[in-house]
Motif scaffolding. Structure first.
Motif, short mmCIF file in Angstrom:
data_model
loop_
_atom_site.label_atom_id
_atom_site.label_comp_id
_atom_site.label_asym_id
_atom_site.label_seq_id
_atom_site.Cartn_x
_atom_site.Cartn_y
_atom_site.Cartn_z
N GLU A 1 0.96 -1.30 -0.08
CA GLU A 1 0.00 -0.10 -0.15
C GLU A 1 0.66 1.43 -0.10
OE1 GLU A 1 1.12 -1.10 4.38
OE2 GLU A 1 0.31 -2.50 2.44
N TYR B 1 2.83 5.59 -3.19
CA TYR B 1 3.27 6.83 -2.68
C TYR B 1 4.50 7.37 -2.78
CZ TYR B 1 3.75 10.30 1.20
OH TYR B 1 4.15 11.57 1.74
N GLY C 1 -4.98 11.38 -5.38
CA GLY C 1 -6.27 12.02 -5.01
C GLY C 1 -7.44 12.13 -5.98
N CYS D 1 -7.88 9.77 -8.46
CA CYS D 1 -8.44 8.61 -8.87
C CYS D 1 -9.87 8.43 -8.48
CB CYS D 1 -7.66 7.45 -8.18
SG CYS D 1 -5.92 7.35 -9.04
N LYS D 2 -10.57 7.59 -9.31
CA LYS D 2 -12.02 7.27 -8.90
C LYS D 2 -12.24 6.63 -7.65
CE LYS D 2 -16.54 5.69 -11.28
NZ LYS D 2 -17.12 5.05 -12.42
N PHE D 3 -11.54 5.64 -7.46
CA PHE D 3 -11.55 4.78 -6.15
C PHE D 3 -10.39 4.77 -5.21
CE2 PHE D 3 -13.59 2.41 -9.88
CZ PHE D 3 -15.10 2.36 -9.24
N ARG D 4 -10.82 5.12 -3.97
CA ARG D 4 -9.87 5.09 -2.97
C ARG D 4 -9.14 3.66 -2.80
NH1 ARG D 4 -11.32 6.34 3.32
NH2 ARG D 4 -9.08 6.74 4.22
N GLY D 5 -7.82 3.82 -2.51
CA GLY D 5 -7.09 2.64 -2.59
C GLY D 5 -6.69 2.05 -4.20
N CYS D 6 -6.77 2.80 -5.08
CA CYS D 6 -6.47 2.44 -6.47
C CYS D 6 -5.10 1.87 -6.55
CB CYS D 6 -6.76 3.65 -7.33
SG CYS D 6 -6.56 3.24 -9.23
N CYS E 1 -8.81 5.93 -13.40
CA CYS E 1 -7.48 5.97 -12.48
C CYS E 1 -6.68 7.28 -13.44
CB CYS E 1 -6.63 4.86 -12.56
SG CYS E 1 -4.69 4.97 -11.99
#
Length: 319
Positions: free
Chosen positions: A257, A261, A271, A273-278, A286
């Protein structure tokens, strides 16, 4: 206060571990010890057994409290809090990493460069890119073309990401003065693949140092490991560390994860991206994939990210 306690207190000193070798830690005192009859620049110390019980290992760069023993040596009694720590190479309290990569001999390996950068970004330490042997671009033929292409690639990709880049040649002393000025006021570590010229550069930065260097193996295309231990070297106004040459890193201290980063360009876009945790591999919406398709994210860096992600996922499945 008893006489024994007073004596012990007077025997307590503070300093920095500048070398670790064969179970000994060489501590340079913050204040000279000539007033008590000790005129050596560093004190050869053993570490207290309590560190092993606590699972602690003193590292080069550690700020420590130490005491002198009757035989003229010392004991490391306490490790002070660290501001940073690298696992490999094992150095503490550095605030600058100089990544040395040659433009040729051995050939530039951007995948390895990105592995280094991932770990350094994860450690939240400032990285500097140092290209060595830049004088080889002045030669004739295929080698010169390879060197020119390597320099252009690094500047094109990494300067856009905000990384400082120094083109250097220990042979011609190109860029050495500029790099030395940049190191002032810092504890810096030199790291990079074997045979890229770290020791040669340090010999130019610190006249009289005379670190051992070796030629590149023409058959294997890589250098011998000429640095046997980690050591902080006093450079006017700062410290630099030469480290054992190595060509591999592992991700033992880095979680899946955390990987994206550690890529600057992905961190800036995550920030959006459409989905969190992409994971930035196949998700719809994306922002990172969109950046790659638009050419604002280098395809080479993105491919390295996917390779590292696969390596880490494979490692997790094995364990």
């Amino acid at each position: 206060m008893s006489e024994t306690s007073a004596t012990m207190k007077r025997n307590q000193h503070f300093g920095t571990i500048v070398k670790a070798l064969s179970g000994y830690y060489y501590v340079q005192p913050d204040q000279p010890l000539v007033d008590i009859g000790y005129d050596m620049k560093s004190v050869q110390c053993r570490a207290r057994g309590v560190f092993k019980k606590r699972g602690l290992t003193p590292l080069v760069g550690d700020k420590v409290q130490f005491s002198l023993t009757e035989n003229g040596e010392g004991t490391v009694d306490e490790l002070l809090p660290r501001s940073s720590q690298l696992i490999r190479p094992p150095v503490a309290n550095i605030d600058l990493v100089v990544l040395v990569f040659s433009v040729i001999e051995p050939s530039l390996n951007t995948q390895l460069l990105d592995k280094f950068l991932v770990h350094i970004e994860h450690a939240e330490i400032k990285p500097i890119l140092c290209l060595s042997k830049e004088d080889l671009q002045q030669q004739e033929g295929a080698q010169a073309n390879e060197a020119k292409e390597a320099i252009a690639t690094i500047h094109q990709i990494y300067s856009k990401l905000g990384y400082e880049i120094y083109d250097t040649s220990a042979t011609e002393q190109t860029g050495v003065a500029e790099l030395k000025e940049r190191l002032q006021g810092h504890i810096a570590v030199f790291a990079g693949q074997s045979g890229v010229g770290k020791s040669s550069l340090l010999n130019q930065l610190v006249p009289g140092l005379n670190l051992e260097t070796s030629a590149i193996s023409q058959r294997l295309g890589r250098g011998k490991h000429t640095t046997r231990h980690v050591e902080l070297i006093d450079i006017d106004g700062g410290w630099v560390a030469d480290t054992p040459g190595f060509s591999q890193l592992d991700f033992a201290q880095l979680g899946v994860e955390d990987l994206s980063y550690c890529f600057v360009e992905m961190r800036e876009r995550a920030g959006d991206c459409k989905f969190r945790g992409c994971t930035h591999v196949q998700e719809p919406g994306c922002a990172v994939i969109a950046g790659v398709q638009a050419g604002s994210i280098a395809m080479e860096r993105y491919e390295h990210y996917k390779i590292f992600l696969q390596e880490m996922n494979d490692s997790k499945r094995r364990y």
